[in-house]
Design a protein around this motif. Sequence first.
Motif, PDB file in Angstrom:
ATOM      1  N   PHE A  66      50.412  36.639  42.692  1.00 54.46           N
ATOM      2  CA  PHE A  66      49.011  36.744  42.300  1.00 54.46           C
ATOM      3  C   PHE A  66      48.129  37.390  43.366  1.00 54.46           C
ATOM      4  CE2 PHE A  66      50.958  32.922  40.528  1.00 54.46           C
ATOM      5  CZ  PHE A  66      50.784  33.132  39.162  1.00 54.46           C
ATOM      6  N   GLU A  67      48.671  37.655  44.562  1.00 52.93           N
ATOM      7  CA  GLU A  67      47.845  38.095  45.683  1.00 52.93           C
ATOM      8  C   GLU A  67      47.110  39.399  45.414  1.00 52.93           C
ATOM      9  OE1 GLU A  67      50.683  38.038  48.829  1.00 52.93           O
ATOM     10  OE2 GLU A  67      49.936  36.170  49.678  1.00 52.93           O
ATOM     11  N   ARG A  68      47.754  40.351  44.784  1.00 51.91           N
ATOM     12  CA  ARG A  68      47.137  41.651  44.568  1.00 51.91           C
ATOM     13  C   ARG A  68      46.647  41.831  43.135  1.00 51.91           C
ATOM     14  NH1 ARG A  68      45.573  42.309  49.417  1.00 51.91           N
ATOM     15  NH2 ARG A  68      47.257  41.782  50.865  1.00 51.91           N
ATOM     16  N   GLY A  69      46.570  40.745  42.391  1.00 52.59           N
ATOM     17  CA  GLY A  69      46.045  40.808  41.040  1.00 52.59           C
ATOM     18  C   GLY A  69      44.573  40.453  41.008  1.00 52.59           C
ATOM     19  N   ASP A  70      44.166  39.851  39.922  1.00 55.59           N
ATOM     20  CA  ASP A  70      42.774  39.427  39.766  1.00 55.59           C
ATOM     21  C   ASP A  70      42.457  38.334  40.794  1.00 55.59           C
ATOM     22  OD1 ASP A  70      40.320  38.524  38.989  1.00 55.59           O
ATOM     23  OD2 ASP A  70      40.798  38.385  36.856  1.00 55.59           O
ATOM     24  N   PRO A  71      41.443  38.523  41.637  1.00 50.30           N
ATOM     25  CA  PRO A  71      41.112  37.506  42.652  1.00 50.30           C
ATOM     26  C   PRO A  71      40.798  36.150  42.043  1.00 50.30           C
ATOM     27  CG  PRO A  71      39.987  39.575  43.118  1.00 50.30           C
ATOM     28  CD  PRO A  71      40.607  39.721  41.765  1.00 50.30           C
ATOM     29  N   ASP A  72      40.171  36.143  40.868  1.00 46.68           N
ATOM     30  CA  ASP A  72      39.848  34.872  40.226  1.00 46.68           C
ATOM     31  C   ASP A  72      41.114  34.092  39.873  1.00 46.68           C
ATOM     32  OD1 ASP A  72      37.170  35.466  40.409  1.00 46.68           O
ATOM     33  OD2 ASP A  72      37.064  36.366  38.407  1.00 46.68           O
ATOM     34  N   THR A  73      42.144  34.813  39.439  1.00 45.85           N
ATOM     35  CA  THR A  73      43.415  34.160  39.114  1.00 45.85           C
ATOM     36  C   THR A  73      44.030  33.529  40.355  1.00 45.85           C
ATOM     37  OG1 THR A  73      43.821  35.758  37.350  1.00 45.85           O
ATOM     38  CG2 THR A  73      45.713  34.503  38.144  1.00 45.85           C
TER      39      THR A  73
END
Length: 293
Positions: free
Chosen positions: A86-93
Amino acid sequence: MGTFIQLVIDGLSTGSIYAALALAIVLVNQATGLINFAQGGMAVLSAYIAWTLNGLGIPLLLAILAAVVISFFLGAVIERYLIRRFERGDPDTAVVVTIGLLTLITGFCAWIWTYNNRLFPSLFPLETIQIAGAVISVRSLGTFIVIVACMLLLQALFLGTKLGLALRAVAINPASAAFAGVNVGRNLMIGWGLAAVLGAVAGVLVAPQLTLTPGMMDSALVYALAACILGGLSSPIGVVVAAWLIGVLENLAAVYVPFIGHDLKIAVPFILIFVVLFLRPQGLFGRKAVVRV
């Protein structure tokens, strides 16, 4: 005057607790660009590990060192097999994931060790000394010294070592860092591992003062996040100074500002956050981020 000095000293002691956790949050942010809300839970788990090892007959110092080593590998494993997705995905996620991880770790600690208060032995003597009419706990003084040492080491890591530069490069632009020959995955794991080590230090310093429970660091996490906002996520020195400032002003306001008192002193850091964000959005010691488009 003696009361004022006592309040300041007690505030510095309390602020050191917030600072220990804030440093771990800064380290994760500098290494990955994320805010790790699970840092408090990881600190509690490390404290339980040290407490269990000590209960098995291992000397306290060795138990703490073993917990620190275990925490490093635990932090690295969590980054590699959970956070990396999830690190480089949506920050909210990613934020939701760390909050879920906090809940999971807290529940795990309660399942294994229950919610009963546990007495964690202090690494420092319980004696007190008097300076200028104020009573200073040796334990609080030791905590203060440890936090100063961690702050200086972390600042030196980021500014004076290749590892620190690599961690910052990976957090800012992992693609460019990879092209420059930096092992992005390994550095992300190291960043989380080192943050878990700082969390372990925070846990074993706080547990003797608050008693060891699964939710021990919940309120400290709120103050630590406030210190990160006030001091600036790019400055280890800044967040420590901000944590001390919160602790001192909170104590002074509770005694010298009648309408605040002890019941409303928790509002002090949030008032500080509002003022600082209005005047200096990057924090007291933070740097402005320049983005080229």
